[in-house]
Design a protein around this motif. Structure first.
Motif, short mmCIF file in Angstrom:
data_model
loop_
_atom_site.label_atom_id
_atom_site.label_comp_id
_atom_site.label_asym_id
_atom_site.label_seq_id
_atom_site.Cartn_x
_atom_site.Cartn_y
_atom_site.Cartn_z
N SER A 159 0.82 -1.22 0.00
CA SER A 159 0.00 0.00 0.00
C SER A 159 0.85 1.26 0.00
CB SER A 159 -0.93 0.01 1.22
OG SER A 159 -0.21 -0.17 2.41
N HIS A 160 2.00 1.24 0.67
CA HIS A 160 2.94 2.35 0.65
C HIS A 160 4.19 1.91 -0.09
CE1 HIS A 160 0.42 3.93 3.99
NE2 HIS A 160 0.76 5.09 3.47
N TRP A 212 -4.92 6.72 -8.96
CA TRP A 212 -4.02 5.72 -8.39
C TRP A 212 -2.66 5.85 -9.04
CZ3 TRP A 212 -5.53 2.59 -4.34
CH2 TRP A 212 -6.90 2.61 -4.04
N THR A 216 2.40 -1.05 -6.33
CA THR A 216 1.98 -0.23 -5.20
C THR A 216 0.53 0.23 -5.39
OG1 THR A 216 4.24 0.54 -4.92
CG2 THR A 216 2.52 1.81 -3.84
N GLN A 217 -0.24 0.22 -4.31
CA GLN A 217 -1.65 0.66 -4.33
C GLN A 217 -2.46 -0.10 -5.36
OE1 GLN A 217 -1.85 4.90 -4.87
NE2 GLN A 217 -0.87 5.35 -2.92
#
Length: 322
Positions: free
Chosen positions: A86-87, A267, A109-110
């Motif tokens: 997520s990070h 995103w 990521t994400q």
């Protein structure tokens, strides 16, 4: 049914992008919230007769924070590492050391499940390689680089002696790439960037996402010295100041998006790859060829950019000329 839909994107990532071979040791770094995605990746690795190992990581507190030492060591020992987090841990010593040891990695990521089904992941990554490498070659060693947009961006920087990076989603040993973004980038020489950045597309961090109004950043001698705009600009400004690290304002990167299947959705790894867009990365630059390690690395993304290098235009209002 939905899981089977994820499998096609997972196959693209493992077979085409990571080029996983039989008996290769594949490290999958993930968080509990991404179980469906990591499970699809594991299935795809097994189809290729690779050897998957899954390590569950506690979500980092911020982008650019190093993973735990045991995970960093496993990355370095792997043949392939895939980061579903997520990070972002892209701009970390862990990634830099793993690729230096010969591993190859992809950073997701994400990621959310739809990103394995629609959008940038459906691109022909192999076909995109040629254009991406050509743009990166133009950026490399550029003495005078000029970035402009219709929204008001007017930024100059220097990259003499700096490498151009081609992130086209396909990795060989010693390489990493983000995915599904396709981009060419360069880390400018420290203290050389001057002018103004007007982000008018996206800042996909700290809850900002798609921009409702422009975020205007003044740049002097390689650092952002002022941020103006509406509520989203103030969120960014406050967040950066709260880092209590002057290097978060460093101009770390000029990137050019080159994925024709990506679109602005708020995103990170979709937005920064939108074809013809440009982004200025701020903060950490060590994985891109610069020398700065900061508390974060964020991208300020602009639509339909124009980029000239030593008097030669390589991007014209979002159209690639090389």
């Amino acid at each position: 049914m939905h899981n089977r839909m994820l499998d096609k994107g997972a196959d693209t990532i493992t077979r085409i992008c990571a080029q996983i071979q039989e008996n290769e040791e594949v490290l999958i770094i993930t968080e509990t919230r991404y179980e469906a995605i990591s499970d699809a990746i594991v299935r795809a690795v097994k189809k290729l007769h690779g050897l998957p190992t899954v390590m569950i990581m506690e979500a980092r507190n911020r982008d650019g924070e190093e993973p735990d030492q045991i995970i960093a060591a496993a990355m370095k020992a792997s043949d392939v590492f895939l980061c579903i987090v997520s990070h972002s841990i892209t701009h970390t010593h862990a990634v830099k050391n793993a690729t230096a040891a010969g591993s190859r990695g992809l950073v997701l990521t994400q990621f959310h499940e739809d990103m394995l089904i629609h959008g940038g992941i459906t691109c022909d990554f192999v076909k995109a390689k040629e254009t991406c490498m050509a743009v990166a070659e133009c950026l490399e060693n550029g003495h005078h680089i000029h970035l402009e947009t219709a929204a008001g961006t007017n930024l100059t920087l220097e990259a003499e002696g700096r490498r151009g990076n081609a992130l086209y989603g396909v990795v060989d040993p010693g390489m990493f790439s983000t995915i599904p973004t396709i981009e060419a980038n360069v880390s400018p020489l420290e203290y050389t960037a001057n002018g103004v950045i007007v982000a008018d597309a996206s800042i996909p961090y700290v809850g900002i996402g798609l921009l409702k109004e422009p975020v205007i950043c003044t740049v002097e001698k390689g650092f952002i010295t002022d941020i103006q705009g509406g509520e989203q600009a103030m969120i960014l400004k406050e967040h950066l100041h709260n880092k209590q690290d002057p290097n978060v304002f460093n101009i770390a990167e000029l990137g050019i998006g080159l994925n024709p299947r990506s679109s602005f959705i708020g995103w990170m790894l979709e937005d920064e790859g939108v074809y013809g867009s440009a982004h200025i990365g701020i903060g950490t630059s060590i994985t891109l060829g610069g020398t700065v390690k900061a508390a974060c690395h964020y991208d300020l993304i602009m639509k339909e950019a124009t980029v000239s290098i030593d008097g030669k235009r390589i991007l014209d209002h979002g159209s690639v000329l090389v």
